[in-house]
Design a protein around this motif. Sequence first.
Motif, short mmCIF file in Angstrom:
data_model
loop_
_atom_site.label_atom_id
_atom_site.label_comp_id
_atom_site.label_asym_id
_atom_site.label_seq_id
_atom_site.Cartn_x
_atom_site.Cartn_y
_atom_site.Cartn_z
N ILE A 60 1.05 -1.56 -0.20
CA ILE A 60 -0.24 -0.31 0.16
C ILE A 60 1.31 0.88 0.08
O ILE A 60 0.17 1.88 -0.52
N PHE A 61 1.93 1.41 0.31
CA PHE A 61 3.14 2.25 0.89
C PHE A 61 3.76 2.43 -0.78
O PHE A 61 4.66 2.04 -0.59
N ASP A 62 3.01 3.13 -1.89
CA ASP A 62 3.72 3.45 -2.47
C ASP A 62 4.15 5.04 -2.34
O ASP A 62 4.33 4.97 -1.35
N ASP A 63 4.50 5.88 -3.31
CA ASP A 63 5.24 6.36 -4.34
C ASP A 63 4.32 7.75 -3.58
O ASP A 63 5.73 8.34 -2.82
N GLN A 64 3.74 7.73 -3.40
CA GLN A 64 3.07 9.04 -2.74
C GLN A 64 2.96 9.00 -1.67
O GLN A 64 2.42 10.51 -0.39
N PHE A 65 2.72 8.03 -1.03
CA PHE A 65 3.33 8.30 0.27
C PHE A 65 4.47 8.40 1.12
O PHE A 65 5.31 8.07 -0.06
N SER A 66 5.13 9.16 1.77
CA SER A 66 6.39 9.07 3.02
C SER A 66 6.49 9.37 4.18
O SER A 66 5.06 9.90 5.14
N VAL A 67 6.91 8.81 5.16
CA VAL A 67 7.08 9.20 6.38
C VAL A 67 8.93 10.15 6.43
O VAL A 67 9.42 9.89 6.04
N GLU A 68 8.71 10.66 8.04
CA GLU A 68 9.83 11.14 7.93
C GLU A 68 9.42 11.68 9.91
O GLU A 68 8.59 12.03 10.48
N ARG A 69 10.64 11.32 10.30
CA ARG A 69 11.07 11.94 12.02
C ARG A 69 11.63 12.92 11.99
O ARG A 69 13.45 13.06 11.71
#
Lengths: 114, 112
Positions: A60-69
């Motif tokens: 589900i976590f394709d290129d439109q998703f990103s995470v950051e801390r």
Amino acid sequence: EPEVTQTPSHQVTQMGQEVILRCVPISNHLYFYWYRQILGQKVEFLVSFYNNEISEKSEIFDDQFSVERPDGSNFTLKIRSTKLEDSAMYFCASNSILAGGVEYFGPGTRLTVT
Amino acid sequence: QKEVEQNSGPLSVPEGAIASLNCTYSDRVSQSFFWYRQYSGKSPELIMSIYSNGDKEDGRFTAQLNKASQYVSLLIRDSQPSDSATYLCAVKRETSGSRLTFGEGTQLTVNP
């Protein structure tokens, strides 16, 4: 008792817009996660994060998703160009390896894409 | 085959009865097993964790694990109306940072 917090509680956005969901994990936890739950469906894993990098992600976590801390406390999920099917509850969770892998969930952000 | 499968609901029991919730999983290397409770519109809340074969009791809740049968269950004794919720079975490959895989949940209603 420490808890995971999430903001906002509800986000309404138009299709194609970018959204950022924010989470503050429990302070001494090392593993962070995002899950989502479409209304009436099961909780689905999106991504896990450890030591400042993604440790696992789902299909589900394709290129439109990103995470950051971005700092020592916040953990964010960005959706670059939202689609109608992104409408769901998004849960952040955190885990201390000392807690036997138990994940504690935040209250969730309800994302509505119109 | 679903990775985590729970007995289909909804399940309805009278107040004071025992509620029995069942779950099977397909990944034999799973090491950690959890039961979460989820009220409508809320996030999952941990009820029990279990890692070894056998029973684990915590108040009115008993979790049972049988790794050979790839089966985990949750018994709720003396069920209360406040126990009415969806119960989620979740498994994890390791005891550390790996992800949770959830079942679809069993909706429990405890009738006064």
